[in-house]
Design a protein around this motif. Structure first.
Motif, PDB file in Angstrom:
ATOM      1  N   PHE A 368       0.800  -1.227   0.000  1.00  0.00           N
ATOM      2  CA  PHE A 368       0.000   0.000   0.000  1.00  0.00           C
ATOM      3  C   PHE A 368       0.836   1.282   0.000  1.00  0.00           C
ATOM      4  O   PHE A 368       0.282   2.371  -0.162  1.00  0.00           O
ATOM      5  CB  PHE A 368      -0.934   0.012   1.224  1.00  0.00           C
ATOM      6  N   GLY A 369       2.146   1.168   0.197  1.00  0.00           N
ATOM      7  CA  GLY A 369       2.994   2.341   0.116  1.00  0.00           C
ATOM      8  C   GLY A 369       3.371   2.927   1.471  1.00  0.00           C
ATOM      9  O   GLY A 369       2.808   2.572   2.513  1.00  0.00           O
ATOM     10  N   ILE A 370       4.326   3.846   1.438  1.00  0.00           N
ATOM     11  CA  ILE A 370       4.899   4.419   2.650  1.00  0.00           C
ATOM     12  C   ILE A 370       3.890   5.299   3.398  1.00  0.00           C
ATOM     13  O   ILE A 370       3.797   5.247   4.634  1.00  0.00           O
ATOM     14  CB  ILE A 370       6.151   5.252   2.299  1.00  0.00           C
ATOM     15  N   ILE A 371       3.106   6.103   2.666  1.00  0.00           N
ATOM     16  CA  ILE A 371       2.180   7.028   3.325  1.00  0.00           C
ATOM     17  C   ILE A 371       1.130   6.265   4.132  1.00  0.00           C
ATOM     18  O   ILE A 371       0.845   6.616   5.294  1.00  0.00           O
ATOM     19  CB  ILE A 371       1.497   7.945   2.296  1.00  0.00           C
ATOM     20  N   VAL A 372       0.544   5.231   3.541  1.00  0.00           N
ATOM     21  CA  VAL A 372      -0.446   4.422   4.261  1.00  0.00           C
ATOM     22  C   VAL A 372       0.188   3.797   5.493  1.00  0.00           C
ATOM     23  O   VAL A 372      -0.428   3.705   6.565  1.00  0.00           O
ATOM     24  CB  VAL A 372      -1.030   3.336   3.341  1.00  0.00           C
ATOM     25  N   THR A 373       1.440   3.373   5.363  1.00  0.00           N
ATOM     26  CA  THR A 373       2.141   2.747   6.488  1.00  0.00           C
ATOM     27  C   THR A 373       2.302   3.737   7.639  1.00  0.00           C
ATOM     28  O   THR A 373       2.047   3.400   8.803  1.00  0.00           O
ATOM     29  CB  THR A 373       3.527   2.250   6.040  1.00  0.00           C
TER      30      THR A 373
END
Length: 411
Positions: A368-373
């Motif tokens: 889901f990517g870094i921002i979602v993390t």
């Protein structure tokens, strides 16, 4: 005054030992590129570090409670930096894992013995005294990525070996100081144990050894869950702040290291503020307030840049780590006859168990990517709030055991 000097010595050893853990997040992106690793494989590295440095700490704490183990102070400090040095020069991923394992074991060996010693050398204001010990570790955790960035920029991955120039002298200094530490411990340990036994039997005691009741176990479980949530948040940010700048913003990797250093060094400041604040207004208020502030600060960080990014990330680091010394003291007061085990649980098991969650965050980042993390990390503060609200056993002017806090100076 001699006790205070020894507390600062233990804090300096704590600084150097935890420098290895702080350096790992800035070394990992270089290792990832060198071996073409996935985020999940990166998560495995972080998990090995956390299991070896944290989850097994109660075993070292039990060993420390059963027999004199002050030799763990210089040995643990040495292993932590030898391991991180070897991680940068290992030619295979499996050897990197072994080096990280060695470094983690050194960290695990140092903490329970040093924390137990710090407790016996402290006065009645144990949160403030534990803050002196803890600030070294948090400062080392902050200096680790800063020095790691400098070393890697200058010499590449092989620059990790430069940490030995710090670890070797500190380990030697700790070894030479063992006779003085033993002498002071022999003078302090019997009175301290007698005092804690008396306090543990006071009215309203929450000591597990004294009551043996199931209701006394609940505060310890809640406290462990709180530290696990805080650790998951902390290690998640430590791991993904560099990736946020490198992979999402496509900026200079060195900037991610500098921002991470600001985050971690501010944590050291938060430790110094949190301990005395807990002695003044009550630990429960501080640990609840800390968790309430984390979510909004993470949101603000994702929407800031330049100078304000440093300001917000510094506030975030200070808020998260401000409860570090407080939770250690609370754990030790819940288990006053097993201080080493309590230290291992609070400094190791709970922190490391939360750190294992970084592996799950790696899966989230891959899909889901870094921002979602990072947003998911912010949501974890809700767990911390839920577990801290029932902790009603350390009000203003009282310890867990319900005894008045007496103003005293460290001799």
């Amino acid at each position: 005054m001699q006790n205070l000097n020894l507390l600062w010595l233990l804090s300096l050893g704590h600084l150097v030992t935890d420098m290895a853990q702080g350096a790992l997040p800035v070394i990992i992106p270089e290792i990832r590129d060198a071996f073409n690793l996935s985020y999940f494989a990166v998560g495995i590295l972080v998990m090995v570090s956390n299991i070896s440095s944290s989850v097994i700490q109660p075993l070292f704490g039990l060993w420390s409670d059963l027999r004199s183990s002050d030799w763990l102070l210089p040995v643990g400090c040495l292993l932590s930096l030898v391991g991180i040095g070897l991680a940068g020069i290992s030619p295979h991923y499996a050897l990197v894992l072994l080096a990280v394992l060695m470094s983690g074991l050194g960290v695990a060996a140092y903490h329970p013995e040093a924390s137990k010693t710090a407790r016996f050398l402290s006065g009645h204001r144990k949160a403030s005294s534990m803050a002196v010990f803890s600030v070294g570790g948090n400062l080392g955790f902050g200096l680790g990525p800063l020095l790691g960035t400098v070393f890697l920029t200058w010499a590449g991955l092989r620059g990790s070996m430069l940490f030995l120039l710090i670890g070797l002298p500190m380990s030697f200094f700790l070894w030479r100081s063992l006779p003085v530490i033993r002498e002071r411990m022999n003078q302090q340990q019997v009175p301290a144990n007698a005092q804690e036994t008396t306090e543990g039997k006071g009215e309203g005691s929450a000591s597990l050894e004294d009551t043996g009741k199931g209701k006394s176990l609940l505060p310890l479980i809640l406290l462990l869950l709180y530290v696990i949530a805080r650790s998951w948040i902390h290690f998640g940010l430590v791991t993904y702040i560099p990736f946020y700048y490198q992979d999402y913003l496509h900026g200079d990797p060195a900037k991610g290291g500098y921002v991470l250093s600001a985050f971690l060094i501010a944590g050291a400041v938060g430790t110094l503020v949190g301990g005395p604040l807990a002695d003044a207004v009550g630990g429960r208020r501080v640990i609840i307030g800390s968790m309430v502030m984390i979510g909004p600060l993470i949101f603000a960080f994702l929407h800031s840049s330049g100078f304000w990014a440093y300001v917000v990330v510094s506030l975030l680091g200070a808020v998260i780590v401000s409860t570090f010394a407080i939770t250690v003291v609370l754990g030790q007061e819940l288990l006053p006859n097993h201080v080493g085990v309590a230290s291992g649980l609070m400094l190791g098991f709970a922190i490391g168990t939360g750190g294992i969650g970084v592996t799950l965050l790696g899966w989230i980042a891959d899909h889901f990517g870094i921002i979602v993390t990072i947003k998911a990390i912010g949501l974890l503060s809700l767990v911390g709030i839920a577990t801290s609200l029932p902790l009603n056993f350390w009000g203003k002017g009282k310890t867990i055991a319900g005894q008045p806090v007496k103003a005293s100076k460290i001799q």
